[in-house]
Design an enzyme around this catalytic site. Structure first.
Site, PDB file in Angstrom:
ATOM      1  N   ARG A 165       0.819  -1.228   0.000  1.00 27.63           N
ATOM      2  CA  ARG A 165       0.000   0.000   0.000  1.00 27.63           C
ATOM      3  C   ARG A 165       0.848   1.271   0.000  1.00 27.63           C
ATOM      4  NH1 ARG A 165      -2.328  -3.557  -1.251  1.00 27.63           N
ATOM      5  NH2 ARG A 165      -4.223  -4.485  -0.418  1.00 27.63           N
ATOM      6  N   SER A 240     -11.495  -1.605   2.510  1.00 29.05           N
ATOM      7  CA  SER A 240     -10.775  -1.903   3.762  1.00 29.05           C
ATOM      8  C   SER A 240     -10.452  -0.594   4.451  1.00 29.05           C
ATOM      9  CB  SER A 240      -9.458  -2.621   3.462  1.00 29.05           C
ATOM     10  OG  SER A 240      -9.737  -3.813   2.796  1.00 29.05           O
ATOM     11  N   GLU A 333      -6.550   3.115   6.098  1.00 32.78           N
ATOM     12  CA  GLU A 333      -5.926   3.018   4.775  1.00 32.78           C
ATOM     13  C   GLU A 333      -6.325   4.193   3.854  1.00 32.78           C
ATOM     14  OE1 GLU A 333      -5.917  -0.941   2.813  1.00 32.78           O
ATOM     15  OE2 GLU A 333      -6.756   0.128   1.103  1.00 32.78           O
TER      16      GLU A 333
HETATM   17  C1  LIG Z   1     -15.721  -1.907  -1.684  1.00 38.24           C
HETATM   18  C2  LIG Z   1     -14.254  -1.589  -1.846  1.00 38.24           C
HETATM   19  C3  LIG Z   1     -13.336  -2.627  -1.965  1.00 38.24           C
HETATM   20  C4  LIG Z   1     -11.972  -2.352  -2.117  1.00 38.24           C
HETATM   21  N1  LIG Z   1     -11.093  -3.396  -2.241  1.00 38.24           N
HETATM   22  C5  LIG Z   1      -9.768  -3.143  -2.376  1.00 38.24           C
HETATM   23  C6  LIG Z   1      -8.833  -4.236  -2.504  1.00 38.24           C
HETATM   24  O1  LIG Z   1      -9.188  -5.397  -2.524  1.00 38.24           O
HETATM   25  N2  LIG Z   1      -7.517  -3.922  -2.626  1.00 38.24           N
HETATM   26  C7  LIG Z   1      -7.070  -2.631  -2.641  1.00 38.24           C
HETATM   27  O2  LIG Z   1      -5.860  -2.426  -2.775  1.00 38.24           O
HETATM   28  N3  LIG Z   1      -7.931  -1.585  -2.538  1.00 38.24           N
HETATM   29  C8  LIG Z   1      -9.254  -1.820  -2.404  1.00 38.24           C
HETATM   30  N4  LIG Z   1     -10.144  -0.764  -2.274  1.00 38.24           N
HETATM   31  C9  LIG Z   1      -9.630   0.620  -2.308  1.00 38.24           C
HETATM   32  C10 LIG Z   1      -9.758   1.276  -3.695  1.00 38.24           C
HETATM   33  O3  LIG Z   1     -10.543   0.517  -4.546  1.00 38.24           O
HETATM   34  C11 LIG Z   1      -8.379   1.498  -4.333  1.00 38.24           C
HETATM   35  O4  LIG Z   1      -7.571   2.283  -3.485  1.00 38.24           O
HETATM   36  C12 LIG Z   1      -8.477   2.181  -5.689  1.00 38.24           C
HETATM   37  O5  LIG Z   1      -7.205   2.290  -6.279  1.00 38.24           O
HETATM   38  C13 LIG Z   1      -9.116   3.558  -5.591  1.00 38.24           C
HETATM   39  O6  LIG Z   1      -9.286   4.059  -6.891  1.00 38.24           O
HETATM   40  P1  LIG Z   1      -9.970   5.449  -7.094  1.00 38.24           P
HETATM   41  O7  LIG Z   1      -9.872   5.820  -8.528  1.00 38.24           O
HETATM   42  O8  LIG Z   1     -11.327   5.471  -6.515  1.00 38.24           O
HETATM   43  O9  LIG Z   1      -8.985   6.354  -6.210  1.00 38.24           O
HETATM   44  P2  LIG Z   1      -9.320   7.668  -5.380  1.00 38.24           P
HETATM   45  O10 LIG Z   1      -9.932   7.360  -4.073  1.00 38.24           O
HETATM   46  O11 LIG Z   1     -10.014   8.633  -6.248  1.00 38.24           O
HETATM   47  O12 LIG Z   1      -7.812   8.145  -5.091  1.00 38.24           O
HETATM   48  C14 LIG Z   1      -6.998   7.352  -4.240  1.00 38.24           C
HETATM   49  C15 LIG Z   1      -5.618   7.998  -4.115  1.00 38.24           C
HETATM   50  O13 LIG Z   1      -4.997   8.050  -5.385  1.00 38.24           O
HETATM   51  C16 LIG Z   1      -4.747   9.400  -5.780  1.00 38.24           C
HETATM   52  N5  LIG Z   1      -5.041   9.455  -7.211  1.00 38.24           N
HETATM   53  C17 LIG Z   1      -6.179   9.040  -7.821  1.00 38.24           C
HETATM   54  N6  LIG Z   1      -6.054   9.164  -9.150  1.00 38.24           N
HETATM   55  C18 LIG Z   1      -4.812   9.681  -9.375  1.00 38.24           C
HETATM   56  C19 LIG Z   1      -4.099  10.049 -10.539  1.00 38.24           C
HETATM   57  N7  LIG Z   1      -4.613   9.886 -11.779  1.00 38.24           N
HETATM   58  N8  LIG Z   1      -2.847  10.571 -10.398  1.00 38.24           N
HETATM   59  C20 LIG Z   1      -2.304  10.712  -9.167  1.00 38.24           C
HETATM   60  N9  LIG Z   1      -2.926  10.393  -8.029  1.00 38.24           N
HETATM   61  C21 LIG Z   1      -4.170   9.875  -8.139  1.00 38.24           C
HETATM   62  C22 LIG Z   1      -5.647  10.247  -4.921  1.00 38.24           C
HETATM   63  O14 LIG Z   1      -5.114  11.549  -4.739  1.00 38.24           O
HETATM   64  C23 LIG Z   1      -5.675   9.444  -3.634  1.00 38.24           C
HETATM   65  O15 LIG Z   1      -4.507   9.704  -2.901  1.00 38.24           O
HETATM   66  C24 LIG Z   1     -11.512  -1.011  -2.154  1.00 38.24           C
HETATM   67  C25 LIG Z   1     -12.453   0.047  -2.044  1.00 38.24           C
HETATM   68  C26 LIG Z   1     -13.804  -0.242  -1.906  1.00 38.24           C
HETATM   69  C27 LIG Z   1     -14.788   0.902  -1.796  1.00 38.24           C
END
Ligand SMILES: Cc1cc2nc3c(=O)[nH]c(=O)nc-3n(C[C@H](O)[C@H](O)[C@H](O)COP(=O)(O)OP(=O)(O)OC[C@H]3O[C@@H](n4cnc5c(N)ncnc54)[C@H](O)[C@@H]3O)c2cc1C
Length: 344
Positions: A165, A240, A333
């Protein structure tokens, strides 16, 4: 490029909390990404990059700045030989669409990460992972805009400092500095080999699946997740909520002496914080409107929580119970949407 003003963070994050952001700018191309960054710089406002908000939390006071959301789409095959493919994916692509695209072609490396919500561009930020795979295993490089040097950069995966992470994108002075535009991955044809995580192995055994093809593993993981993880479209959560623990060998021995199971692999010793929560009796318990999921204890569900302040209180009370019982200081997280720290 679409610019909106005064957008509640509760509407653009899956935990559904937080006051208004001054601006949200949606970009669909590399040129628009640059325009959006210039827009923020002209207004002298801080920037926060966002995908689908599945790992981001909004504060009650909102965000005095510009949120730039990546919608850059497209998959481009850069090379394909008999058993290897190199693919560039737009940072705004939905991660699971990418997993499907790759597994459909018979390539392996991300199938165990099926159904993780979010965008491709966010995946390297926290080095997403599930069931023994993480993004660092297959990522070749990212194309990004460096907001400090005001230039496009290509960062090879080896320079991303990946671990559990963790990456340069979410830590230290490089946290929040790069806008990830596209990501390039390398995959090989082939099948995963056991041992699998317990729940995955149990599913495979139960369904008599012995062909560990990328498609079969994707299917198995998708079904396991559907049974225990909340669909962000229907249930508010950030996945998580607490990080697992990666332990040294000595720490792992200590944990085992206390009766805490340690998942030992060739590369790491992991304690599942879900186990700590469950065995501290927290599964299904609610705190200030936030419930520790009764299906997967690592997930905190926003049932009726109205503010980030409520969430913080819930987090602290849960953490204290775990610490008092097991001596582990659990930490959240998801990332808070706020101005990035300035470093000299
Ligand atoms: C139901 C559920 C299940 C999940 N299961 C998992 C799992 O099994 N494993 C796991 O690892 N995670 C899991 N997650 C967490 C999540 O899915 C991941 O962290 C995912 O990468 C988030 O993507 P997002 O586009 O929504 O990111 P966001 O929440 O929009 O951003 C997350 C971070 O990335 C940065 N960011 C986003 N896009 C960019 C970009 N283009 N350039 C630079 N920085 C950027 C943001 O500033 C922030 O710091 C889960 C979440 C949920 C809600």
């Amino acid at each position: 490029m679409i610019i909106q003003e005064n957008v509640p963070l509760s509407t653009i994050t899956t935990m559904r909390l937080g006051g208004p952001a001054d601006y949200v700018v949606d970009v669909e191309s590399v040129d628009e990404a640059l325009e959006a960054i210039e827009f923020a710089e002209e207004k002298n406002l801080p920037i926060y990059f966002l995908g689908t908000g599945a790992n981001s939390l909004g504060l009650d006071e909102g965000f005095r700045g510009v949120i730039i959301r990546n919608h850059i789409k497209g998959f481009e095959i850069l090379s394909e030989t008999g058993n290897e493919i190199i693919v560039k994916a737009g940072g705004g692509e939905i991660w699971d669409d990418f997993v499907e695209y790759i597994t459909d072609r018979g390539y392996s490396g991300i199938e165990a990460m099926s159904k993780i919500p979010g965008t491709v561009g966010a995946a390297p930020v926290q080095n997403i992972g599930a069931y023994g795979q993480d993004v660092s295993n297959t990522l070749e490089s990212v194309e990004a805009f460096d907001t400090m040097l005001d230039e496009y950069v290509e960062i090879p995966a080896k320079d991303c400092d990946f671990s559990y992470r963790h990456s340069i994108f979410n830590s230290g002075e490089t946290s929040g500095r790069y806008f990830i535009l596209n990501c390039t991955f390398r995959f090989k044809k082939g099948k995963l080999t056991p041992p699998f995580y317990n729940s995955l192995q149990a599913y495979l055994d139960e369904h008599s699946i012995t062909d560990y093809s990328p498609k079969n593993i994707r299917q198995a993981v998708s079904e396991i997740r559907a049974g225990k993880l909340p669909d962000p479209a229907a249930i508010a959560s950030a996945g998580s909520f607490f990080k697992n623990f990666i332990l040294t060998d000595a720490e792992a021995d200590e944990a085992e002496k206390k009766g805490i199971p340690v998942y030992r692999s060739a590369t790491e010793n992991k304690v599942n914080t879900g186990w700590l929560l469950e065995n501290a009796g927290l599964k299904g318990k609610s705190f200030h409107g936030f419930k520790v999921s009764d299906k997967a204890a690592l997930i905190l569900i926003n049932e009726s929580g109205e503010s980030y302040a409520d969430l913080k209180q819930a987090e602290e009370e849960i953490a204290k119970i775990v610490y008092d019982k097991y001596g582990f200081k659990i930490e959240p997280e998801p990332v808070i949407i706020k101005e990035r720290e300035q470093h000299d």
